[in-house]
Design an enzyme around this catalytic site. Structure first.
Site, PDB file in Angstrom:
ATOM      1  N   HIS A 176     -24.251  37.892  20.985  1.00 27.93           N
ATOM      2  CA  HIS A 176     -23.371  38.216  19.864  1.00 27.93           C
ATOM      3  C   HIS A 176     -21.958  38.381  20.411  1.00 27.93           C
ATOM      4  O   HIS A 176     -21.728  38.198  21.618  1.00 27.93           O
ATOM      5  CB  HIS A 176     -23.851  39.473  19.123  1.00 27.93           C
ATOM      6  CG  HIS A 176     -24.155  40.626  20.027  1.00 27.93           C
ATOM      7  ND1 HIS A 176     -23.192  41.253  20.800  1.00 27.93           N
ATOM      8  CD2 HIS A 176     -25.314  41.267  20.317  1.00 27.93           C
ATOM      9  CE1 HIS A 176     -23.744  42.222  21.489  1.00 27.93           C
ATOM     10  NE2 HIS A 176     -25.032  42.252  21.239  1.00 27.93           N
ATOM     11  N   HIS A 202     -21.424  40.255  23.725  1.00 22.98           N
ATOM     12  CA  HIS A 202     -21.626  39.484  24.964  1.00 22.98           C
ATOM     13  C   HIS A 202     -20.459  38.524  25.188  1.00 22.98           C
ATOM     14  O   HIS A 202     -19.971  38.362  26.305  1.00 22.98           O
ATOM     15  CB  HIS A 202     -22.894  38.624  24.876  1.00 22.98           C
ATOM     16  CG  HIS A 202     -24.161  39.390  24.698  1.00 22.98           C
ATOM     17  ND1 HIS A 202     -24.879  39.382  23.519  1.00 22.98           N
ATOM     18  CD2 HIS A 202     -24.852  40.166  25.564  1.00 22.98           C
ATOM     19  CE1 HIS A 202     -25.958  40.120  23.672  1.00 22.98           C
ATOM     20  NE2 HIS A 202     -25.972  40.610  24.885  1.00 22.98           N
ATOM     21  N   GLN A 247     -38.152  45.958  32.014  1.00 26.57           N
ATOM     22  CA  GLN A 247     -37.366  47.054  31.441  1.00 26.57           C
ATOM     23  C   GLN A 247     -37.838  47.444  30.045  1.00 26.57           C
ATOM     24  O   GLN A 247     -37.227  48.273  29.387  1.00 26.57           O
ATOM     25  CB  GLN A 247     -35.867  46.732  31.465  1.00 26.57           C
ATOM     26  CG  GLN A 247     -35.415  45.638  30.511  1.00 26.57           C
ATOM     27  CD  GLN A 247     -33.964  45.275  30.762  1.00 26.57           C
ATOM     28  OE1 GLN A 247     -33.620  44.620  31.730  1.00 26.57           O
ATOM     29  NE2 GLN A 247     -33.065  45.727  29.883  1.00 26.57           N
ATOM     30  N   GLN A 304     -19.679  48.780  27.698  1.00 28.86           N
ATOM     31  CA  GLN A 304     -19.701  50.251  27.633  1.00 28.86           C
ATOM     32  C   GLN A 304     -20.733  50.747  26.613  1.00 28.86           C
ATOM     33  O   GLN A 304     -21.206  51.871  26.687  1.00 28.86           O
ATOM     34  CB  GLN A 304     -18.295  50.766  27.277  1.00 28.86           C
ATOM     35  CG  GLN A 304     -18.191  52.265  27.062  1.00 28.86           C
ATOM     36  CD  GLN A 304     -18.600  53.081  28.283  1.00 28.86           C
ATOM     37  OE1 GLN A 304     -18.374  52.664  29.427  1.00 28.86           O
ATOM     38  NE2 GLN A 304     -19.221  54.239  28.051  1.00 28.86           N
ATOM     39  N   LYS A 305     -21.106  49.900  25.664  1.00 29.71           N
ATOM     40  CA  LYS A 305     -22.109  50.283  24.653  1.00 29.71           C
ATOM     41  C   LYS A 305     -23.375  50.843  25.312  1.00 29.71           C
ATOM     42  O   LYS A 305     -23.943  51.823  24.853  1.00 29.71           O
ATOM     43  CB  LYS A 305     -22.411  49.058  23.794  1.00 29.71           C
ATOM     44  CG  LYS A 305     -23.803  48.928  23.298  1.00 29.71           C
ATOM     45  CD  LYS A 305     -23.934  49.327  21.877  1.00 29.71           C
ATOM     46  CE  LYS A 305     -25.336  49.368  21.367  1.00 29.71           C
ATOM     47  NZ  LYS A 305     -26.401  49.195  22.300  1.00 29.71           N
ATOM     48  N   ASP A 306     -23.825  50.198  26.403  1.00 25.81           N
ATOM     49  CA  ASP A 306     -24.963  50.722  27.160  1.00 25.81           C
ATOM     50  C   ASP A 306     -24.398  51.630  28.248  1.00 25.81           C
ATOM     51  O   ASP A 306     -24.414  51.293  29.432  1.00 25.81           O
ATOM     52  CB  ASP A 306     -25.785  49.568  27.750  1.00 25.81           C
ATOM     53  CG  ASP A 306     -26.380  48.707  26.643  1.00 25.81           C
ATOM     54  OD1 ASP A 306     -27.019  49.261  25.740  1.00 25.81           O
ATOM     55  OD2 ASP A 306     -26.178  47.483  26.658  1.00 25.81           O
ATOM     56  N   SER A 351     -25.194  44.985  18.730  1.00 31.06           N
ATOM     57  CA  SER A 351     -26.375  45.098  19.590  1.00 31.06           C
ATOM     58  C   SER A 351     -27.416  44.114  19.085  1.00 31.06           C
ATOM     59  O   SER A 351     -27.518  43.891  17.869  1.00 31.06           O
ATOM     60  CB  SER A 351     -26.928  46.522  19.484  1.00 31.06           C
ATOM     61  OG  SER A 351     -28.262  46.568  19.937  1.00 31.06           O
TER      62      SER A 351
HETATM   63  O1  PAF Z   1     -27.794  44.890  29.145  1.00 19.79           O
HETATM   64  C1  PAF Z   1     -28.650  43.981  29.216  1.00 19.79           C
HETATM   65  O2  PAF Z   1     -28.650  43.036  28.441  1.00 19.79           O
HETATM   66  C2  PAF Z   1     -29.744  44.090  30.263  1.00 19.79           C
HETATM   67  O3  PAF Z   1     -30.169  45.401  30.445  1.00 19.79           O
HETATM   68  C3  PAF Z   1     -29.369  43.434  31.601  1.00 19.79           C
HETATM   69  C4  PAF Z   1     -28.206  44.155  32.263  1.00 19.79           C
HETATM   70  C5  PAF Z   1     -29.014  41.985  31.396  1.00 19.79           C
HETATM   71  C6  PAF Z   1     -30.558  43.505  32.581  1.00 19.79           C
HETATM   72  O4  PAF Z   1     -31.682  42.851  32.077  1.00 19.79           O
END
Ligand code: PAF
Length: 278
Positions: free
Chosen positions: A31, A34, A58, A145-147, A182
């Site tokens: 989106h 990114h 993850q 920064q969102k994450d 997101s």
């Molecule tokens: O933020 C993300 O999209 C993911 O956590 C990342 C950093 C690409 C790792 O898989």
């Protein structure tokens, strides 16, 4: 733009890339958030690689890896338009072949906030990002920064493991109502997305208290909570945190740089957002 699926091919590509190599790691379903990272990385680097990898390690067992949004075709189109040089799109078995058993386990900062309920989430993030850095060896890597907690965790590994990569944390991109962009927003209806702007409004309420001179963390947390509780849409509040930006330790009185972050539920979807004070 080269589309690369294997590690040996990616390593070969990076050997020919210019010394100044930027990397934007993603899980796809791109989106504008990114793409803002890609645009900045494009300006700041002579060569630019993007990775698209929905990293299985993850995801918690309760989270559905198979339903994570994917749209490779339109992702590749957007990256081509953004003049990306190479896109690394490995299969899960390329990154985690049979017998894979090495993990990057970050201490204290990964066990708080998101880490309290998403056990092993940051272990998966830290492991895959370290692997991607080792494969691609970028000079700079770009994250949103969102994450906020993810950025803190990644800075910790970059420092502790001497990764030699410059981490560039870029501002959160929001829709016209303030909702942070997101991939998870796609789980919400259009009406829910509009109403979810209350999340950012709650952070703004907290920030305004701080701007007016308030330094007691509980008072600021209280004003955030009041806004969130006023919205029927919010079915749960996982946390309202005011924590030191580097250690993620909760503060009682705000003095240095502090991250005000929230995690809330809308139906079964968890959304997170944050603003940095100071
Ligand atoms: O933020 C993300 O999209 C993911 O956590 C990342 C950093 C690409 C790792 O898989």
């Amino acid at each position: 733009m080269e589309i690369i699926e294997t590690i040996p091919q990616m390593v070969a590509w990076t050997r020919h890339a210019s010394k100044n190599l930027g990397l934007v790691p993603t899980m796809g379903a791109l989106h504008q958030g990114h793409l803002s990272l890609v645009e900045r990385a494009r300006v700041e680097n002579a060569s630019l690689a993007v990775t698209i990898f929905v990293n299985p390690t993850q995801f918690a067992e309760s989270e559905d890896l198979t339903s994570y949004p994917r749209d490779l075709e339109s992702d590749l189109e957007a990256l081509k338009n953004a003049h990306v040089d190479a896109v690394f799109v490995p299969k899960a078995t390329e990154i985690y072949p049979s017998g894979y058993d090495t993990w990057v386990d970050v201490g204290s900062v990964s066990s708080k906030l998101e880490g309290e309920w998403r056990t092993d989430h940051f272990r998966g993030v830290a492991t895959v990002v370290t692997k991607l850095f080792n494969i691609i060896r970028p000079d700079a890597a770009y994250f949103g920064q969102k994450d906020g907690q993810q950025s803190v965790v990644l800075k910790q590994i970059a420092r502790d493991l001497n990764l030699g990569v410059d981490l560039v944390i870029c501002p959160t991109i929001r829709d016209e109502n303030g909702l942070a962009l997101s991939s998870r927003n796609s789980y919400l209806t259009a009406a829910q997305q509009r109403e979810a702007s209350v999340i950012f409004r709650s952070l703004v309420a907290g920030r305004e208290k701080w701007e007016s001179g308030e330094r007691q963390a509980d008072v600021i947390r209280g004003s955030v909570e009041q806004v969130l509780r006023g919205a029927d849409l919010i079915t749960g509040i996982d946390y309202i945190s005011l924590a030191d930006s580097e250690t993620l330790n909760e503060v009682d009185v705000i003095s240095g740089e502090t991250m005000l972050s929230v995690a809330v539920r809308i139906a079964s979807v968890q959304l997170i957002d944050n603003v940095v004070l100071g």
